[in-house]
Motif scaffolding. Structure first.
Motif, PDB file in Angstrom:
ATOM      1  N   PRO A   1       0.802  -1.233   0.000  1.00  0.00           N
ATOM      2  CA  PRO A   1       0.000   0.000   0.000  1.00  0.00           C
ATOM      3  C   PRO A   1       0.832   1.277   0.000  1.00  0.00           C
ATOM      4  CG  PRO A   1      -0.005  -0.983   2.179  1.00  0.00           C
ATOM      5  CD  PRO A   1       0.690  -1.957   1.284  1.00  0.00           C
ATOM      6  N   GLN A   2       2.155   1.137   0.010  1.00  0.00           N
ATOM      7  CA  GLN A   2       3.030   2.302   0.010  1.00  0.00           C
ATOM      8  C   GLN A   2       3.020   2.993  -1.350  1.00  0.00           C
ATOM      9  OE1 GLN A   2       4.718   4.769   2.023  1.00  0.00           O
ATOM     10  NE2 GLN A   2       5.637   2.962   2.982  1.00  0.00           N
ATOM     11  N   GLY A   3       3.078   4.306  -1.327  1.00  0.00           N
ATOM     12  CA  GLY A   3       3.140   5.073  -2.564  1.00  0.00           C
ATOM     13  C   GLY A   3       3.778   6.422  -2.314  1.00  0.00           C
ATOM     14  N   LEU A   4       3.679   7.296  -3.299  1.00  0.00           N
ATOM     15  CA  LEU A   4       4.265   8.635  -3.192  1.00  0.00           C
ATOM     16  C   LEU A   4       3.163   9.672  -3.356  1.00  0.00           C
ATOM     17  CD1 LEU A   4       7.285   9.525  -2.864  1.00  0.00           C
ATOM     18  CD2 LEU A   4       7.114  10.352  -5.211  1.00  0.00           C
ATOM     19  N   MET A   5       3.162  10.652  -2.471  1.00  0.00           N
ATOM     20  CA  MET A   5       2.216  11.759  -2.543  1.00  0.00           C
ATOM     21  C   MET A   5       2.956  12.980  -3.088  1.00  0.00           C
ATOM     22  SD  MET A   5      -0.360  13.179   0.419  1.00  0.00           S
ATOM     23  CE  MET A   5       0.935  13.731   1.543  1.00  0.00           C
ATOM     24  N   THR A   6       2.360  13.631  -4.069  1.00  0.00           N
ATOM     25  CA  THR A   6       2.993  14.771  -4.721  1.00  0.00           C
ATOM     26  C   THR A   6       2.009  15.934  -4.819  1.00  0.00           C
ATOM     27  OG1 THR A   6       2.308  14.354  -7.009  1.00  0.00           O
ATOM     28  CG2 THR A   6       4.187  13.079  -6.187  1.00  0.00           C
ATOM     29  N   HIS A   7       2.548  17.080  -5.164  1.00  0.00           N
ATOM     30  CA  HIS A   7       1.676  18.206  -5.482  1.00  0.00           C
ATOM     31  C   HIS A   7       1.124  18.037  -6.896  1.00  0.00           C
ATOM     32  CE1 HIS A   7       2.431  20.368  -1.782  1.00  0.00           C
ATOM     33  NE2 HIS A   7       3.712  20.083  -1.906  1.00  0.00           N
ATOM     34  N   ALA A   8       0.176  18.873  -7.256  1.00  0.00           N
ATOM     35  CA  ALA A   8      -0.599  18.681  -8.482  1.00  0.00           C
ATOM     36  C   ALA A   8       0.225  18.775  -9.759  1.00  0.00           C
ATOM     37  CB  ALA A   8      -1.743  19.694  -8.528  1.00  0.00           C
ATOM     38  N   ASP A   9       1.423  19.386  -9.691  1.00  0.00           N
ATOM     39  CA  ASP A   9       2.218  19.553 -10.908  1.00  0.00           C
ATOM     40  C   ASP A   9       2.926  18.276 -11.334  1.00  0.00           C
ATOM     41  OD1 ASP A   9       3.803  19.938  -8.522  1.00  0.00           O
ATOM     42  OD2 ASP A   9       5.462  20.459  -9.856  1.00  0.00           O
ATOM     43  N   VAL A  10       2.957  17.260 -10.474  1.00  0.00           N
ATOM     44  CA  VAL A  10       3.599  15.980 -10.813  1.00  0.00           C
ATOM     45  C   VAL A  10       2.523  15.029 -11.318  1.00  0.00           C
ATOM     46  CG1 VAL A  10       4.932  14.030  -9.942  1.00  0.00           C
ATOM     47  CG2 VAL A  10       5.399  16.340  -9.091  1.00  0.00           C
ATOM     48  N   ASN A  11       2.713  14.542 -12.530  1.00  0.00           N
ATOM     49  CA  ASN A  11       1.697  13.697 -13.163  1.00  0.00           C
ATOM     50  C   ASN A  11       2.048  12.219 -13.175  1.00  0.00           C
ATOM     51  OD1 ASN A  11      -0.015  15.930 -13.893  1.00  0.00           O
ATOM     52  ND2 ASN A  11       1.467  16.427 -15.508  1.00  0.00           N
ATOM     53  N   GLY A  12       3.178  11.879 -12.594  1.00  0.00           N
ATOM     54  CA  GLY A  12       3.570  10.476 -12.552  1.00  0.00           C
ATOM     55  C   GLY A  12       4.899  10.317 -11.844  1.00  0.00           C
ATOM     56  N   LEU A  13       5.272   9.079 -11.542  1.00  0.00           N
ATOM     57  CA  LEU A  13       6.531   8.826 -10.857  1.00  0.00           C
ATOM     58  C   LEU A  13       7.740   9.139 -11.737  1.00  0.00           C
ATOM     59  CD1 LEU A  13       5.669   5.491  -8.989  1.00  0.00           C
ATOM     60  CD2 LEU A  13       5.858   7.794  -8.006  1.00  0.00           C
ATOM     61  N   ASP A  14       7.504   9.297 -13.014  1.00  0.00           N
ATOM     62  CA  ASP A  14       8.595   9.680 -13.905  1.00  0.00           C
ATOM     63  C   ASP A  14       8.794  11.202 -13.933  1.00  0.00           C
ATOM     64  OD1 ASP A  14       6.229  10.283 -15.153  1.00  0.00           O
ATOM     65  OD2 ASP A  14       6.754   9.365 -17.073  1.00  0.00           O
ATOM     66  N   GLY A  15       8.068  11.926 -13.091  1.00  0.00           N
ATOM     67  CA  GLY A  15       8.183  13.386 -13.065  1.00  0.00           C
ATOM     68  C   GLY A  15       8.815  13.901 -11.791  1.00  0.00           C
ATOM     69  N   LEU A  16       9.784  13.150 -11.233  1.00  0.00           N
ATOM     70  CA  LEU A  16      10.358  13.506  -9.939  1.00  0.00           C
ATOM     71  C   LEU A  16      11.717  14.191 -10.032  1.00  0.00           C
ATOM     72  CD1 LEU A  16       9.430  10.262  -7.965  1.00  0.00           C
ATOM     73  CD2 LEU A  16       8.233  12.465  -7.948  1.00  0.00           C
ATOM     74  N   LYS A  17      12.187  14.467 -11.232  1.00  0.00           N
ATOM     75  CA  LYS A  17      13.452  15.178 -11.373  1.00  0.00           C
ATOM     76  C   LYS A  17      13.371  16.528 -10.663  1.00  0.00           C
ATOM     77  CE  LYS A  17      15.565  12.136 -14.000  1.00  0.00           C
ATOM     78  NZ  LYS A  17      16.753  11.397 -13.509  1.00  0.00           N
ATOM     79  N   ASN A  18      14.422  16.853  -9.929  1.00  0.00           N
ATOM     80  CA  ASN A  18      14.523  18.124  -9.204  1.00  0.00           C
ATOM     81  C   ASN A  18      13.512  18.255  -8.068  1.00  0.00           C
ATOM     82  OD1 ASN A  18      16.566  18.993 -11.045  1.00  0.00           O
ATOM     83  ND2 ASN A  18      14.938  19.555 -12.503  1.00  0.00           N
ATOM     84  N   LYS A  19      12.894  17.138  -7.685  1.00  0.00           N
ATOM     85  CA  LYS A  19      11.979  17.150  -6.547  1.00  0.00           C
ATOM     86  C   LYS A  19      12.657  16.530  -5.328  1.00  0.00           C
ATOM     87  CE  LYS A  19       8.397  18.673  -8.919  1.00  0.00           C
ATOM     88  NZ  LYS A  19       7.809  20.002  -8.679  1.00  0.00           N
TER      89      LYS A  19
END
Length: 337
Positions: free
Chosen positions: A114-132
């Protein structure tokens, strides 16, 4: 005056025999201790439902559920025989077997972690984590972070400590954090945020979640006890997803801080992400496990340096207690997202 409470000898004998017989039946149930992985919540609902509905009793078991928590070492308590079953995670089970501990997984009520990642609205997927920035707990550093980092070419300097406090996430536009949809996501939404949530299992993270574990001696000496516990637990999960009221009442008794609102949210996320009913459970029933999934987790751990290549990973689990059970949820509960 005649004593109106006096009993004739034959009647006393019959009543005594009945009392003795009832006591014998009550004592016949095997006492079993289940230790969960955290405080009572929806993620343990199936076990509580099995208690509430008398499913363990039907299997001749007197099951006591004890809550885990941040200071509770479930594996240690299992090995020291202070618990008969625990809810644990595949990576720790495999590591424990490598260290020579006689622990065995016997069912997987959650088909995905059940583990996952919570992001702000500007991240649309786990492939969008550069510079985060990614807030990672100490345990996460030894479990999902090596997988996430390798899959999406992230850097170690992106990781920051996660202390189970949402304020850094709420205050940081470029901050993401580990989360369960049933807890941190709920808290962020209640705080007025509109975050995104990405389940690692949906992206290929291989471990099961909330795996039921026992000791090898329990399997060897009491296989019928293990079989009965697994049957009742998986039926409990089926019933909990259909109508969680009885299980939730026991959860709130053990954990008064658990609100009806949070429990309802937790059940909804179990269904939304098909944690219990998805994957192989859709065709083979709740709790099912297979060799391929265990090997995929083993391979990931070896590649990430979390497990030695020579570790006897096949000893970490057995499918004998889930094979052929095929506990299927109600059709409405099994519907795809």
């Amino acid at each position: 005056m005649k004593n109106r409470f006096a009993l004739t000898y034959p009647l006393r004998s019959l009543l005594g025999a009945a009392v003795f017989s009832s006591a014998s039946l009550a004592m016949a149930n095997d006492k079993v201790v289940l230790l969960t992985s955290w405080y009572a919540q929806a993620e343990q609902g199936g076990f509580y439902q099995a208690v509430a509905d008398g499913l363990y009793e039907k299997e001749g078991l007197d099951v006591s559920i004890r809550m885990g928590g941040p200071q509770v070492n479930g594996m240690q308590l299992l090995v020291s025989k202070q618990a008969d079953f625990i809810v644990n995670y595949d990576l720790q089970i495999l590591k424990s077997v490598e260290q020579g501990l006689p622990v065995v997984a016997v069912a997987a009520p959650f088909q995905g972690d059940p583990q996952g990642l919570m992001t702000h609205a500007d991240v649309n997927g786990l492939d969008g984590l550069k510079n985060k920035q990614v807030l990672v707990s100490t345990s996460g550093q030894q479990t999902w972070w090596p997988w996430l980092k390798g899959k999406y070419q992230l850097e170690d300097n992106q990781a920051r400590p996660y202390t189970f406090n949402l304020q850094p996430f709420l205050a940081g536009a470029d901050t993401t954090q580990q989360a369960y949809a049933s807890s941190e996501l709920f808290q962020a939404i209640k705080a007025g945020q509109k975050p995104n949530f990405f389940l690692f299992a949906d992206a290929g993270y291989p471990p099961y979640g909330s795996t039921v574990v026992t000791r090898q001696d329990v399997i060897d000496q009491h296989p019928e006890r293990v079989a009965g516990f697994v049957r009742a637990s998986l039926e409990g999960w089926k019933r909990y997803l259909a109508n969680p009221a009885a299980g939730n009442a026991l959860i709130k008794r053990d954990n008064p801080n658990m609100s009806d609102e949070l429990l309802a949210w937790g059940v909804s996320t179990l269904k939304q992400y098909q944690l219990v009913t998805g994957g192989d459970a859709a065709s083979h029933g709740i709790g099912t496990m297979n060799d391929a999934r265990w090997q995929a987790t083993r391979d990931f751990m070896v590649q990430a340096g979390l497990l030695g290549a020579a570790a006897p990973w096949q000893k970490a689990y057995t499918t004998r207690f889930v094979q052929g059970l095929n506990v299927q949820p109600d059709t409405v509960q099994a519907a795809s997202r």
